[in-house]
Enzyme design. Structure first.
Site, PDB file in Angstrom:
ATOM      1  N   GLU A 130      20.486  57.683  41.370  1.00 34.16           N
ATOM      2  CA  GLU A 130      21.244  58.713  40.633  1.00 34.16           C
ATOM      3  C   GLU A 130      20.480  60.013  40.665  1.00 34.16           C
ATOM      4  O   GLU A 130      19.265  60.026  40.404  1.00 34.16           O
ATOM      5  CB  GLU A 130      21.386  58.300  39.168  1.00 34.16           C
TER       6      GLU A 130
ATOM      7  N   HIS B   1      15.156  53.210  31.247  1.00 40.94           N
ATOM      8  CA  HIS B   1      14.500  53.239  29.939  1.00 40.94           C
ATOM      9  C   HIS B   1      13.311  52.294  29.835  1.00 40.94           C
ATOM     10  O   HIS B   1      12.580  52.326  28.842  1.00 40.94           O
ATOM     11  CB  HIS B   1      15.540  53.052  28.831  1.00 40.94           C
TER      12      HIS B   1
ATOM     13  N   HIS C 175      28.347  53.927  31.544  1.00 46.75           N
ATOM     14  CA  HIS C 175      27.770  54.770  30.502  1.00 46.75           C
ATOM     15  C   HIS C 175      28.141  54.224  29.129  1.00 46.75           C
ATOM     16  O   HIS C 175      29.311  54.133  28.787  1.00 46.75           O
ATOM     17  CB  HIS C 175      28.174  56.249  30.583  1.00 46.75           C
TER      18      HIS C 175
ATOM     19  N   HIS D 186      17.701  56.802  37.824  1.00 44.19           N
ATOM     20  CA  HIS D 186      18.040  58.228  37.812  1.00 44.19           C
ATOM     21  C   HIS D 186      16.743  59.025  37.827  1.00 44.19           C
ATOM     22  O   HIS D 186      15.980  59.006  36.862  1.00 44.19           O
ATOM     23  CB  HIS D 186      18.848  58.527  36.539  1.00 44.19           C
TER      24      HIS D 186
ATOM     25  N   ARG E 197      15.413  62.245  37.241  1.00 44.06           N
ATOM     26  CA  ARG E 197      15.830  63.522  36.652  1.00 44.06           C
ATOM     27  C   ARG E 197      14.893  64.627  37.094  1.00 44.06           C
ATOM     28  O   ARG E 197      13.719  64.382  37.405  1.00 44.06           O
ATOM     29  CB  ARG E 197      15.837  63.429  35.122  1.00 44.06           C
TER      30      ARG E 197
ATOM     31  N   THR F  17      23.296  61.667  30.203  1.00 46.25           N
ATOM     32  CA  THR F  17      24.312  62.377  30.987  1.00 46.25           C
ATOM     33  C   THR F  17      25.588  62.475  30.164  1.00 46.25           C
ATOM     34  O   THR F  17      26.271  61.481  29.934  1.00 46.25           O
ATOM     35  CB  THR F  17      24.564  61.612  32.302  1.00 46.25           C
TER      36      THR F  17
ATOM     37  N   GLU G 234      32.500  57.013  40.034  1.00 37.32           N
ATOM     38  CA  GLU G 234      32.099  56.226  38.863  1.00 37.32           C
ATOM     39  C   GLU G 234      32.704  56.919  37.647  1.00 37.32           C
ATOM     40  O   GLU G 234      32.406  58.088  37.373  1.00 37.32           O
ATOM     41  CB  GLU G 234      30.574  56.152  38.749  1.00 37.32           C
TER      42      GLU G 234
ATOM     43  N   ARG H  12      11.637  62.711  33.159  1.00 40.10           N
ATOM     44  CA  ARG H  12      11.327  62.221  31.807  1.00 40.10           C
ATOM     45  C   ARG H  12      11.199  60.702  31.763  1.00 40.10           C
ATOM     46  O   ARG H  12      10.566  60.167  30.876  1.00 40.10           O
ATOM     47  CB  ARG H  12      12.368  62.696  30.800  1.00 40.10           C
TER      48      ARG H  12
ATOM     49  N   ASN I 216      20.606  49.545  35.224  1.00 41.33           N
ATOM     50  CA  ASN I 216      19.854  50.796  35.212  1.00 41.33           C
ATOM     51  C   ASN I 216      18.543  50.572  34.441  1.00 41.33           C
ATOM     52  O   ASN I 216      18.572  50.182  33.268  1.00 41.33           O
ATOM     53  CB  ASN I 216      20.723  51.875  34.533  1.00 41.33           C
TER      54      ASN I 216
HETATM   55  N1  PXP Z   1      26.194  55.523  35.147  1.00 42.48           N
HETATM   56  C1  PXP Z   1      25.685  56.772  35.210  1.00 42.48           C
HETATM   57  C2  PXP Z   1      26.196  57.663  36.282  1.00 42.48           C
HETATM   58  C3  PXP Z   1      24.690  57.201  34.314  1.00 42.48           C
HETATM   59  O1  PXP Z   1      24.199  58.451  34.405  1.00 42.48           O
HETATM   60  C4  PXP Z   1      24.189  56.288  33.374  1.00 42.48           C
HETATM   61  C5  PXP Z   1      23.099  56.700  32.444  1.00 42.48           C
HETATM   62  O2  PXP Z   1      21.955  56.994  33.158  1.00 42.48           O
HETATM   63  C6  PXP Z   1      24.742  55.003  33.346  1.00 42.48           C
HETATM   64  C7  PXP Z   1      25.749  54.648  34.230  1.00 42.48           C
HETATM   65  C8  PXP Z   1      24.248  53.957  32.400  1.00 42.48           C
HETATM   66  O3  PXP Z   1      24.496  54.346  31.104  1.00 42.48           O
HETATM   67  P1  PXP Z   1      23.836  53.509  29.927  1.00 42.48           P
HETATM   68  O4  PXP Z   1      22.356  53.653  30.080  1.00 42.48           O
HETATM   69  O5  PXP Z   1      24.362  54.170  28.709  1.00 42.48           O
HETATM   70  O6  PXP Z   1      24.286  52.096  30.082  1.00 42.48           O
END
Ligand code: PXP
Length: 250
Positions: A75, A15, A199, A48, A50, A106, A156, A54, A12
């Site tokens: 996402e 960030h 997550h 993602h 949003r 999330t 998930e 952001r 992901n």
């Molecule tokens: N899976 C989903 C559905 C999420 O919303 C997120 C966070 O955006 C992640 C995985 C990844 O989480 P993390 O950034 O904490 O590794």
């Protein structure tokens, strides 16, 4: 993501966009990070979009759709705006997540059981467009059964609480959560759902989740981008890949 038989890693890159947006600059570029992630062993990229934009923006989704060599896991919240964007791009996968403006990330899973009629109607056009639809849920039996009933291809499972308990040193609660995730993964698999998890996962927390035989894919973001500050993105991802592979018997 293609079924290669091994546990897949979705990176992901949200960030990277968070850092870019902190200064309103053109860099760092999420697509550049995504291409490095692919080179380092990511099987797919997650982003993602949003409602408040952001981090990832609409142009990032366009750039990722054009530039990636692995599948995009898009996402999004279950809103009409996001559905229209997904149907325009037709990404490989769409992961539906709950979204609240005031949250930093999330926080919980979707309430599929309490919103099953609406969500069934919401995911149908996405499925018809060829997107693999995933629902981000907790490990509760009712949520898993409802996800299967409304025709999702994937669930998930939210690993955030398990990771939070680990870092809080609340190991009994962590282990209870891990057990519930294990049972949830087995139930989801038995209902014909493909099982993913994610997550909050880190080098310290990934192995027990990666060891669940039903789990096909992990989606990991924040820790990898944070670790990249110290190691660089490719070594940070390569180490996660190594830990994931080491947790599986094959
Ligand atoms: N899976 C989903 C559905 C999420 O919303 C997120 C966070 O955006 C992640 C995985 C990844 O989480 P993390 O950034 O904490 O590794």
């Amino acid at each position: 993501m293609q079924d290669t038989g091994k546990l897949r890693l979705g990176v992901n890159i949200d960030h990277v966009a968070t850092v870019r947006n902190a200064r309103g600059s053109a860099y760092p570029d999420p697509l550049r990070a995504a291409l490095l992630a692919e080179a380092a062993g990511a099987d797919g990229i997650t982003a993602h979009l949003r409602e408040d934009r952001r981090h990832i923006g609409d142009v990032d989704i366009e750039a990722l759709m054009d530039g990636l060599t692995t599948p995009l896991n898009f996402e999004m919240a279950a809103t009409d705006e996001m559905q229209a964007i997904a149907l325009r791009h037709k990404p490989h996968a769409v992961c539906i997540v709950p979204e609240k403006r005031e949250e930093r990330t999330t926080e919980g899973g979707l309430d599929v059981a309490g919103d099953d009629n609406r969500l069934a109607g919401f995911i149908a056009p996405l499925r018809d467009a060829g997107c693999r639809v995933s629902l981000f849920i907790g490990h509760e039996e009712a949520q898993i059964r409802a996800s299967a009933r409304i025709g999702a291809a994937v669930v998930e499972l939210h690993t955030g609480a398990y990771c939070d308990y680990h870092y809080a040193g609340e190991f009994d609660k962590r282990d209870t959560e891990l057990e519930a995730l294990r049972e949830g993964a087995a139930l989801a698999h038995s209902l014909g759902l493909e099982v993913h998890a994610g997550h909050g996962l880190t080098y310290e927390t990934v192995k027990p989740i990666a060891a669940f035989p039903e789990v096909m894919e992990l989606n990991i973001g924040h820790f990898l981008i944070a670790e990249a500050i110290f190691l660089g993105l490719e070594p940070a991802i390569a180490e996660m890949r190594r830990l994931m592979d080491g947790a599986r018997p094959d």
